[in-house]
Design a protein around this motif. Structure first.
Motif, mmCIF file in Angstrom:
data_model
loop_
_atom_site.group_PDB
_atom_site.id
_atom_site.type_symbol
_atom_site.label_atom_id
_atom_site.label_comp_id
_atom_site.label_asym_id
_atom_site.label_seq_id
_atom_site.Cartn_x
_atom_site.Cartn_y
_atom_site.Cartn_z
ATOM 1 N N VAL A 1 41.223 41.058 36.050
ATOM 2 C CA VAL A 1 42.287 41.855 35.427
ATOM 3 C C VAL A 1 42.278 43.230 36.074
ATOM 4 C CG1 VAL A 1 42.953 43.029 33.294
ATOM 5 C CG2 VAL A 1 42.182 40.672 33.216
ATOM 6 N N LEU A 2 43.462 43.701 36.462
ATOM 7 C CA LEU A 2 43.510 45.010 37.102
ATOM 8 C C LEU A 2 43.464 46.119 36.047
ATOM 9 C CD1 LEU A 2 46.118 44.432 39.947
ATOM 10 C CD2 LEU A 2 43.699 43.826 39.829
ATOM 11 N N ALA A 3 42.569 47.076 36.256
ATOM 12 C CA ALA A 3 42.470 48.248 35.375
ATOM 13 C C ALA A 3 41.735 49.340 36.139
ATOM 14 C CB ALA A 3 41.715 47.903 34.098
ATOM 15 N N PHE B 1 41.818 43.789 46.120
ATOM 16 C CA PHE B 1 43.027 43.890 46.928
ATOM 17 C C PHE B 1 43.815 42.612 46.709
ATOM 18 C CE2 PHE B 1 39.467 46.035 48.794
ATOM 19 C CZ PHE B 1 39.981 47.276 49.144
ATOM 20 N N CYS B 2 45.131 42.740 46.559
ATOM 21 C CA CYS B 2 45.907 41.502 46.459
ATOM 22 C C CYS B 2 47.356 41.720 46.862
ATOM 23 C CB CYS B 2 45.832 40.899 45.055
ATOM 24 S SG CYS B 2 46.770 41.773 43.819
ATOM 25 N N HIS B 3 48.010 40.617 47.156
ATOM 26 C CA HIS B 3 49.430 40.634 47.489
ATOM 27 C C HIS B 3 50.213 40.915 46.210
ATOM 28 C CE1 HIS B 3 53.340 39.441 48.930
ATOM 29 N NE2 HIS B 3 52.844 39.347 50.160
ATOM 30 N N LYS B 4 51.236 41.763 46.302
ATOM 31 C CA LYS B 4 51.877 42.197 45.055
ATOM 32 C C LYS B 4 52.648 41.079 44.342
ATOM 33 C CE LYS B 4 56.308 44.610 45.662
ATOM 34 N NZ LYS B 4 56.909 44.545 46.981
ATOM 35 N N ALA C 1 41.466 39.466 47.154
ATOM 36 C CA ALA C 1 40.040 39.495 47.447
ATOM 37 C C ALA C 1 39.336 40.635 46.722
ATOM 38 C CB ALA C 1 39.812 39.645 48.951
ATOM 39 N N THR C 2 38.098 40.361 46.358
ATOM 40 C CA THR C 2 37.243 41.427 45.850
ATOM 41 C C THR C 2 36.699 42.187 47.062
ATOM 42 O OG1 THR C 2 35.382 39.902 45.879
ATOM 43 C CG2 THR C 2 36.550 40.133 43.784
ATOM 44 N N SER D 1 46.079 47.750 46.312
ATOM 45 C CA SER D 1 44.631 47.948 46.214
ATOM 46 C C SER D 1 44.363 48.608 44.869
ATOM 47 C CB SER D 1 44.123 48.775 47.389
ATOM 48 O OG SER D 1 43.944 50.095 47.018
ATOM 49 N N ALA D 2 43.426 48.052 44.147
ATOM 50 C CA ALA D 2 43.225 48.470 42.755
ATOM 51 C C ALA D 2 41.775 48.249 42.355
ATOM 52 C CB ALA D 2 44.150 47.656 41.851
ATOM 53 N N ARG D 3 41.496 48.486 41.104
ATOM 54 C CA ARG D 3 40.191 48.146 40.570
ATOM 55 C C ARG D 3 40.373 47.054 39.524
ATOM 56 N NH1 ARG D 3 36.536 51.061 42.833
ATOM 57 N NH2 ARG D 3 34.915 50.171 41.517
ATOM 58 N N GLY D 4 39.327 46.250 39.352
ATOM 59 C CA GLY D 4 39.495 45.110 38.466
ATOM 60 C C GLY D 4 38.272 44.797 37.619
#
Ligand code: ATP
Ligand code: MG
Length: 438
Positions: free
Chosen positions: A212-214, A222-225, A255-256, A274-277
Motif C-alpha cells: 500500500v502506498l503511503a 516504484f511502479c507504473h502509474k 518493484a521494491t 516513485s513512492a513509499r509503501g
C-alpha cells in the motif's frame, strides 16, 4: 451505542512515543493501548475496526475457496525440528519450556502445524485441492518493534496454506489468492500494488508482496502509474482460468527498492511513480519445502506416494488498521472508509439535557439502527467544541449534528467527514440519505 457508556479514552495531546500519524491517531482515538513493547491492548473502537477488516479478509478468502480453521498459538518444537527450522529461525522466535522441559514456542508462522494436520488427514490426490486459513495471533520478537501496530511483536495475521498434487494446480491456488488479495484490499479502500518478491531457493516467479502506498511506508517502491488506476476484477469465477488477470497485473513495472531495476524503470519515463509503501500481504509458492521433510504425501494418480505442492499466503490484519489510517486522515483525525468504519454514523447532541434535542437524537438513533447501520451518539455532558473534535478524531464517515435551533425548525445538520460538506435536512431526509449511502 451511547458515547456516555462507550469505553473511548480519547487523548487531546499527541503522545510523545508515537512517530507516525497512524500510531498517534490510534492512541488519541482510544483504539489501542500499549501493554509492553510491540504488544497492544485493543480497546472497543480499535476492536471494531480490526474485526471489520478481518471479516472482509474472511469473506474474500471464503469466496476464493479457502476454508477457515484455528490452529494453536503455542506449538511443539518437535515439528520445527522435523522441518529443520527450529535451529534456523533465530531470535525472532519466542521459545518456551513447558513443565516437562519440552521445547515449545509461540508461533511466528504455521507451515509446520498445517503440514502436520494435512499429513495425518489427507491420503489421496482425490481429496485435493485444499486451502486452509486462519485469522490468528502471531508472535515475532522483532528487533525493533515500532510504529504501533504496524510492526508489533504480537500481531494478527491471516495465513492461508494451499495443498496441490502438482505445480500447475498449485499455481492455480496461487492465482486464486493473488486475485482475492486484489479484491480484499480494494474493499478496504486501499490501492495495494503486487510486487515481485524473493521466492527463495526454489526459484520461479511465484512470490508477490502487496504494498500500500503511503508517505510513511517502511520501504521505497516504484511502479507504473497504470497500476494505481486499474480497477480490480469483479464477479470472479475462481474455478476458471485466472492466469490472464494475474498476467495483466504483473505486466506493468512494480518493484521494491531491493528489486528496483533503474534501466527498466527509465524506459517507463514519466509514467513511473516513485513512492513509499507498507507491505500488507505476501503470497508465496514453495513447492515441497515442508511436505518433503515432513512426509506430507498423498497417493497420486499413478498409485505412488508423492509429496504435495504447497504455498502460503499472509495478510497483516492488524497492520492494515495502521495502513488504512496512513492512507485516510487529515489534521483533525482519522477518515474511515465506510467498509471498515467502527460505526457508520456519529450523532452529536449539542445540548444534552434539552428535551427536544434528546428526543430528536433518540429518534434518529433508533431509526438509523433500524436501517442496519451502526450509530454512536455523543450524549455526553460536554462542550460542543469537545464533541466536534472527538467526532472528527474518531473519523466516522457521517456526522449528524443536532442542536436546539435546528430542532425547533425540524432540521438537523449532516456532515460528510471526508469532504467536510454539510447540509441541513429534515430527520427523515437524513435517514434516507444515510441508508442510500450505505
Ligand atoms: P516484514 O518484511 O514487514 O517483516 P515479513 O516478510 O516478515 O514482513 P510475512 O511473513 O510475509 O512478513 O507475513 C505476512 C504479513 O504479515 C506481512 O505482509 C505483514 O503485513 C504482516 N506482518 C509481518 N510482520 C509483522 C509485524 N511484526 N507486525 C505486524 N504485521 C506484520
Ligand atoms: Mg514478506
Amino acid at each position: 451505542m451511547r458515547l456516555s457508556r462507550f469505553f473511548l479514552p480519547t487523548l487531546k495531546e499527541n503522545p510523545s512515543e508515537a512517530q507516525i500519524v497512524s500510531h498517534r491517531l490510534m492512541l488519541r482515538a482510544g483504539m489501542v493501548r500499549q501493554h509492553t513493547a510491540g504488544i497492544y491492548n485493543w480497546l472497543p473502537l480499535g476492536t471494531r475496526v480490526l474485526q471489520n477488516i478481518a471479516n472482509i479478509v474472511r469473506d474474500e478468502q471464503n469466496c476464493a475457496g479457502a476454508q477457515e480453521i484455528i490452529m494453536p498459538t503455542i506449538q511443539s518444537g518437535e515439528l520445527w525440528k522435523e522441518s529443520g527450522r527450529y535451529d534456523d529461525y533465530g531470535p525472532e522466535m519466542l521459545r518456551i519450556k513447558d513443565r516437562h522441559d519440552r521445547d515449545m514456542l509461540y508461533g511466528p508462522t504455521h507451515e509446520e502445524v498445517v503440514t502436520d494436520i494435512f499429513r495425518y488427514n489427507v491420503k489421496s490426490y482425490r481429496e485435493l485441492p485444499k486451502n486452509l486459513y486462519q485469522i490468528h495471533w502471531k508472535f515475532r520478537d522483532e528487533v525493533r518493534p515500532r510504529f504501533g501496530v504496524m510492526r508489533g511483536r504480537e500481531f494478527l495475521m491471516k495465513d492461508a496454506y494451499s495443498f496441490d498434487i502438482d505445480y500447475e494446480r498449485s499455481k492455480h491456488a496461487y492465482n486464486q489468492m493473488f486475485v482475492a488479495y486484489l479484491r480484499t484490499f480494494a474493499r478496504m479502500g486501499l490501492k495495494a500494488i503486487p510486487m515481485k518478491a524473493d521466492s527463495g531457493p526454489i526459484g520461479g516467479d511465484l512470490s508477490h508482496e502487496f504494498i500500500v502506498l503511503a508517505e510513511t511506508g517502511e520501504s521505497a517502491v516504484f511502479c507504473h502509474k497504470t497500476l494505481l488506476e486499474k480497477p480490480v476484477p469483479e464477479n470472479v469465477n475462481y474455478e476458471g482460468d485466472l492466469q490472464p488477470i494475474v498476467d495483466d497485473w504483473t505486466s506493468y513495472y512494480a518493484a521494491t527498492e531491493e528489486k528496483h531495476d533503474p534501466v527498466a524503470a527509465a524506459q517507463i519515463g514519466g509514467e513511473l511513480v516513485s513512492a513509499r509503501g507498507i507491505e500488507v500481504g505476501h503470497i508465496f509458492h514453495f513447492g515441497k519445502k515442508y511436505s518433503d521433510p515432513m512426509k506430507a504425501n498423498v497417493i497420486g494418480p499413478d498409485g505412488n506416494q508423492t509429496a504435495v505442492f504447497m504455498g502460503s499466503y499472509g495478510i497483516g490484519v492488524s497492520r492494515l488498521v495502521g495502513a488504512i489510517i496512513e492512507a485516510n486522515h487529515d489534521d483533525a483525525g482519522i477518515i474511515w472508509p465506510a467498509s471498515v468504519a467502527p460505526f457508520h454514523v456519529g450523532i452529536i447532541n449539542l445540548k444534552t439535557g434539552d428535551t427536544a434535542c434528546d428526543d430528536a437524537c433518540a429518534k434518529l438513533h433508533k431509526a438509523i439502527k433500524l436501517n442496519g447501520l451502526d450509530v454512536l451518539c455523543d450524549d455526553r455532558d460536554e462542550r460542543a467544541g469537545v464533541k466536534f473534535a472527538d467526532m472528527d478524531l474518531i473519523g466516522l464517515p457521517w456526522q449528524v449534528i443536532v442542536g436546539p435551533k435546528g430542532v425547533a425548525k425540524g432540521v438537523v445538520e449532516l456532515k460528510n467527514r471526508r469532504t467536510g460538506a454539510r447540509e441541513e435536512l429534515s430527520m427523515d431526509a437524513v435517514i434516507t440519505k444515510l441508508t442510500v449511502a450505505a
